[in-house]
Design an enzyme around this catalytic site. Structure first.
Site, PDB file in Angstrom:
ATOM      1  N   GLY A 185      76.578 -32.598 -89.827  1.00  0.00           N
ATOM      2  CA  GLY A 185      77.726 -33.415 -90.419  1.00  0.00           C
ATOM      3  C   GLY A 185      78.472 -33.003 -91.572  1.00  0.00           C
ATOM      4  N   ASN A 186      77.811 -31.800 -92.039  1.00  0.00           N
ATOM      5  CA  ASN A 186      78.867 -31.077 -93.100  1.00  0.00           C
ATOM      6  C   ASN A 186      80.141 -30.965 -92.693  1.00  0.00           C
ATOM      7  OD1 ASN A 186      76.839 -30.842 -94.996  1.00  0.00           O
ATOM      8  ND2 ASN A 186      76.247 -28.737 -94.360  1.00  0.00           N
ATOM      9  N   LYS A 187      80.509 -30.244 -91.506  1.00  0.00           N
ATOM     10  CA  LYS A 187      81.927 -30.291 -91.146  1.00  0.00           C
ATOM     11  C   LYS A 187      82.609 -31.434 -90.985  1.00  0.00           C
ATOM     12  CE  LYS A 187      80.850 -25.694 -88.973  1.00  0.00           C
ATOM     13  NZ  LYS A 187      79.798 -25.829 -88.933  1.00  0.00           N
ATOM     14  N   CYS A 223      77.634 -19.857 -85.394  1.00  0.00           N
ATOM     15  CA  CYS A 223      77.209 -19.034 -86.550  1.00  0.00           C
ATOM     16  C   CYS A 223      76.276 -18.018 -85.873  1.00  0.00           C
ATOM     17  CB  CYS A 223      76.008 -20.103 -87.355  1.00  0.00           C
ATOM     18  SG  CYS A 223      74.966 -20.962 -86.321  1.00  0.00           S
TER      19      CYS A 223
END
Length: 470
Positions: free
Chosen positions: A218-220, A339
């Site tokens: 959920g960071n993005k 990543c």
């Protein structure tokens, strides 16, 4: 003594693949997380030489302070012999320092020098207020950085503003802010700089509709919401129920209100579904090998490249996901990121997707000044970005920005006769409102299956009938 028992349990969990070191450390609920994490990581580094947490602490660590019970007299009784064996081992290998006992792949590398990046959540605060808060806590603000060397030289309680992202603060490597009140309140997001680039490069304007295809943790998604200023819509998908629940907690803490979460496989989402007819931006960060993740490089040094079999399976999934995303009819811009450091998951996937959509999408030049570009495996691959601890002082990452090729106006020009024929044979696909001079009202026209037409009342005059084309 408790810290050694917990450290041993964490290492046992890592060995049995119950989770990562960081996940197991924070899941242990041990009070001094920083002490526990450091002890586990250092013991892991020397695991090829030593095979016990207490032996590491006795010979290489800070000694057995606080150790009690039956272990302390046992270890103290053999302390001289253990130290003699350590000295003999160094003589046998021809080294003088403990660090030289490490295999080359387990020595501290560039990953351990990557600074702590902290994104200020602009839904709740602003960089100026966050900087002021840290200054009042005794941190020394050094201004906006101008080079990687400045970031690499950070020490103690000094911090900088990132030269590229105006909401990104930079602290010395290994700075732990998990217990910081601003983080716990959702004002700060602990997010590597490379991980911030996809949302920044997608750049959806406030009010836009966006899909975050593989959204957890959920960071993005929270970054996208900040860019949207909570105006518009984010459709966030993830197949794993636990990850969706964790993402919901993170987004709630970050103050995100424009995100619709779905426990669903993105590949099962239909591009023709009317709920997504306004989606013009998609962020696709699919499951990957994680070969560029800092935590993996720090916790599993020398882990090496994933097997070819696993890479091929991941690449097949990534290609399907990217081609599926490009099928959304209103899509204008897409960011594909991983990543991973592996060409099979990066340039090869993008090249295959472009070949399957010839003339429809193209690679957009992204951050021309960024020093680390895509591998030259096909024409245009230099428009892609790569990141690594060595070249950009970030985690390992790959990013490609794809944009729809605009339709040439010259190729769509028609003669008056062709326009007349098109008006008779095609329907209107857009909602149109006409304002006519002298009319008492305006008329809203929607989609029709036949020739688009409307009737209006022009003041005191009789009804007039109009035919128009898109």
């Amino acid at each position: 003594m408790a810290v050694y028992a917990v450290a041993a349990a964490v290492l046992a969990g890592v060995e049995s693949r119950q989770g990562s070191i960081k996940g197991l450390v924070y899941g242990s609920r041990f009070q001094n997380v920083k002490q526990l994490y450091a002890l586990v990581c250092e013991t892991q580094r020397y695991s090829a030489v030593l095979d016990a947490v207490l032996v590491y602490e006795l010979l290489l660590g800070r000694g057995l302070r606080g150790v009690g019970g039956r272990w302390k007299p046992l270890l103290e009784r053999h302390q001289a012999r253990l130290k003699a064996e350590l000295a003999r081992l160094k003589v046998h290998r021809g080294v003088s320092r403990n660090e030289d006992l490490l295999e080359v792949g387990t020595r501290p590398g560039p990953a351990s020098q990557v600074p702590r990046f902290v994104r200020v959540n602009t839904l709740k605060t602003c960089p100026h207020d966050a900087i002021d808060y840290f200054k009042r806590q005794g941190f020394s603000y050094q201004g906006r950085a101008s080079s990687l060397e400045e970031l690499r030289a950070l020490k103690g309680k000094c911090f900088l503003l990132d030269p590229l992202l105006p909401e990104l603060l930079v602290f010395p490597a290994q700075t732990d802010l998990h217990k910081h009140p601003l983080y716990q309140a959702g004002h700060l997001i602990l997010q590597d700089k490379a991980s911030c680039l996809p949302a920044m490069l997608l750049a959806p304007p406030p009010g836009a509709h966006v899909i975050d295809a593989c959204a957890a943790p959920g960071n993005k998604a929270s970054h996208l919401a900040a860019l949207l200023k909570n105006q518009g819509k984010i459709f966030a998908f993830d197949l794993d129920a636990k990850r969706v629940a964790s993402m919901a907690t993170l987004l709630a803490r970050a103050g995100v209100s424009c995100c619709e979460l779905a426990e669903k496989d993105f590949l099962a989402v239909s591009p023709s579904d009317q709920r997504y007819c306004q989606v013009q931006y998609i962020l696709l960060d699919p499951s990957c090998s994680g070969s560029g993740m800092l935590s993996r490089q720090l916790e599993e040094p020398g882990a090496g490249t994933p097997s070819q079999e696993r890479l091929c399976a991941l690449a097949r999934f990534q290609q399907r996901a990217l081609c599926h995303a490009l099928a959304f009819p209103s899509l204008r811009r897409l960011v594909y990121s991983t990543c991973s450091l592996c060409q099979e998951e990066n340039e090869d996937v993008v090249q295959e997707a472009l070949q399957q959509s010839p003339g429809t999408f193209r690679l957009a030049p992204a951050l021309p000044s960024w020093p680390h570009r895509g591998l030259s495996t096909f024409p245009g691959a230099e428009h892609c970005l790569r990141a690594s601890p060595e070249t950009t002082l970030t985690g390992g990452f790959f990013i490609a920005v794809l944009e729809r090729v605009p339709v040439s106006r010259t190729s769509t020009q028609s003669s008056p006769k062709e326009k007349e024929e098109a008006a008779k044979s095609s329907g209107c696909s857009e909602h149109t409102t006409l304002h006519i001079a002298g009319a008492q009202s305006c008329v809203s026209v929607g989609r029709a299956d036949t020739t688009s037409s409307l009737s209006v009342t022009l003041g005191p005059w009789s009804q007039e009938h109009f035919c128009f084309e898109r």
